[in-house]
Enzyme design. Structure first.
Site, PDB file in Angstrom:
ATOM      1  CB  CYS A 141      -0.908  -0.011   1.231  1.00 23.34           C
ATOM      2  SG  CYS A 141      -1.864   1.502   1.425  1.00 23.34           S
TER       3      CYS A 141
ATOM      4  CB  CYS B 137      -0.478   2.489   4.110  1.00 22.25           C
ATOM      5  SG  CYS B 137      -1.991   1.829   3.406  1.00 22.25           S
ATOM      6  CG  ASP B 138       3.363   1.194   4.326  1.00 22.74           C
ATOM      7  OD1 ASP B 138       2.903   1.641   5.402  1.00 22.74           O
ATOM      8  OD2 ASP B 138       3.179   0.030   3.945  1.00 22.74           O
TER       9      ASP B 138
END
Ligand code: NAP
Length: 309
Positions: A135, A138-139
């Site tokens: 993701c 997200c990261d």
């Protein structure tokens, strides 16, 4: 063991499940939505949604899902954060076990969606969370001014490459063919982005690193089998998705890839059990189609409950 009876239980709180919840609760059906993670589903991992009508200029995935959530609970839809631990669809009342409690429903909608597929190469599991991610939204921000790699050639890979180019010093996009699957508008954007370099005709065969994280990827040519090492600190795997259907066991007919077999109205192999969204084999995997299938399943349930009082 506690027990409650609902007209409808919806399993999964992404766009399909939320839309079904809106329609069912607005139809005055006593409806429960069960979600084991965060309401919003896969869209929460999308930075910019540009193709959901009504939002010119786009909207972020989390913001869109916040709006869905606010709207879909306006008509009395109930919600439980719980993991489905057992199912019994054999009787007229369907039984859904949630740990120590059981809920019963006259009809069920499965809208559990899909999750990112794993590569299955050495080092992937060990380095997940230390360089390997599924993701970018997200990261991605953890990878400022370092080279990162995306694996895949679809819409997700293209969108993630664009997003990561905001942070990373360089973005390699490794694809197994010489043509991308992603939609034309995304292809044009990544080809015009100077930070993105596409490595055609290669697959990732190994993730190499140590305790401090990912260092290199071993790539193999799909043309001549030759190998090379690519220095990178991040690997974002975007090679498609697999349906979240393991919890169903053999309660419903699934296709060979594990997607639920359902007709165009979402009716599964068991009367009274419907499916909606990306968990269905023929899904286009768009927010708009998930919304449509959630509405369709809810509409079918109204008819089913009227015919099966
Ligand atoms: P996808 O469309 O299935 O693409 C997966 C990509 O990964 C393909 O390019 C495929 O290569 C490659 N791939 C598959 N298995 C591989 C393997 N084992 N090793 C190396 N490469 C592999 O998946 P996605 O991009 O995650 O998209 C999923 C669905 O969501 C699609 O229907 C997509 O349109 C939709 N989606 C839409 C949007 C949007 O509308 N904005 C955004 C994201 C996703 P090949 O091309 O050679 O098969």
């Amino acid at each position: 063991m506690t027990q409650s009876v609902y007209d409808v239980v919806i399993i999964g709180g992404g766009p399909a499940g939320l839309t079904a919840g809106l329609y069912c609760s607005r139809a005055r059906l006593k409806t429960l939505l069960i979600e084991k993670m965060i309401i919003g589903g896969q869209v929460l991992t999308t930075t910019d949604v540009e193709n959901y009508p009504g939002f010119p200029g786009g909207i972020s995935g989390p913001e869109l899902m916040e709006r869905f959530q606010k709207h879909c609970f306006e008509f009395g839809l109930e919600q439980r954060d719980a993991d489905v631990t057992g199912l019994d669809f054999s009787g007229k009342l369907k039984r859904i076990q949630l740990g120590d409690s059981i809920v019963e429903a006259r009809a069920v909608i499965i809208a559990t969606g899909a999750q990112p597929r794993k590569l299955g190469v050495p080092g992937e599991v060990e380095l997940t969370g230390r360089g390997v991610s599924y993701c970018a939204t997200c990261d991605g921000a953890f990878f400022r001014n370092v080279p990162v790699t995306i694996n895949g050639g679809g819409d997700t890979a293209a969108e993630e490459a664009m997003f990561l180019s905001r942070f990373a010093s360089k973005v390699y996009l490794v694809h197994r063919r010489d043509q991308l699957r992603a939609t034309s508008v995304l292809q044009e954007r990544i080809k015009a982005n100077e930070k993105i370099e596409i490595i055609w005709n290669h697959v990732v065969t190994e993730c190499l690193g140590d305790n401090s994280g990912l260092k290199k990827l071993r790539l193999k040519s799909t043309v001549d089998g030759s190998e090379r090492l690519l220095e990178t600190e991040g690997l974002f795997v975007a090679i498609g998705v697999t349906p979240k259907t393991a919890f169903l066991g053999d309660t419903l007919e699934l296709d060979k890839e594990g997607y639920i077999v359902a007709d165009r109205h979402g009716q599964t192999s068991v009367p009274g059990v419907f499916a909606a969204g990306d968990v269905c084999g023929d899904s286009l995997k768009q927010i708009s189609t998930a919304v449509g299938s959630g509405a369709t399943a809810a509409w079918m349930i109204e008819k089913y409950l009227a015919d099966n009082p």
